[in-house]
Design a protein around this motif. Sequence first.
Motif: not given
Length: 263
Positions: A3-11, A14-26, A40-45
């Motif tokens: 996934d090019n964007v990771l999501i992790e919920r902490n309470g 929501a922590l979103l992480t751009l995940n293309r390190p080989e492309k400097l997250n272009a 969109d998903e976060i807005e509805a949660d």
Amino acid sequence: MKDNVLIERNGRIALLTLNRPEKLNALDYATNDRLLELLDEIEADDGIGAVVLTGTGGRAFSAGGDIHEFTQSIKRGTDEAVRDFCRRGQRMTARIEAFGKPVIVAVNGIAFGGGCEITEAAHLAVASENAIFAKPEINIGIPPTFGGTQRLPRLAGRKRALELLLTGDTFGPERAYELGLVNKVVPSDQLIPAAFELADRILRHSPLAAARIISAVTRGINTTIEEGLLIEREQFARMCATHDVREGLDAWIARRRPVYEGI
């Protein structure tokens, strides 16, 4: 496929992480689209009250648009380039800017081009002492395309913004702080904790009130003061009949901590 964007919920964050390190997250088209889907998903949660957005890999938040992909769009013609690159990027930064829950960018490294424009669009930003910013689009013969010609002058002032836009020069986190691009500069190992701490300070309060404040500021900043005051009154009126207003007032009078809906 990763996934090019990771999501992790902490309470409630929501922590979103751009995940293309080989492309400097272009920011290729798929990354832009995935970021919009997750928002969109976060807005509805209702269980999520704030977003922290950062980049993976340690070197970069985002180096900007994916130039290789963008070049192919250019070769296919102006209309396609405008549709696929410019409009897509502007839609993404506009979504962040107008998002009804606080978005805090944690700039962990390079924030060039589109990465800088996301930082401009976000409600708040914290930068690592290793962060480095630039508006380098002029180096490839184009103006910024994700809102950088509009938001940076509003943050930094016309002359200071034009210097960065016309030279493409890099600048560090302390300069970004001086320009109003970030709220705070911290050591790299404290970046995510600092962003979460800022989110927690916001999440103590009514999420409805936070949304109304974001809306008033975002809509009003580019209008006359008269129009802005009307927007402010509208946002106040939307809050008047809510539980959060009654609870906030009752708690203040009783000298207790308020209990807001959704918290």
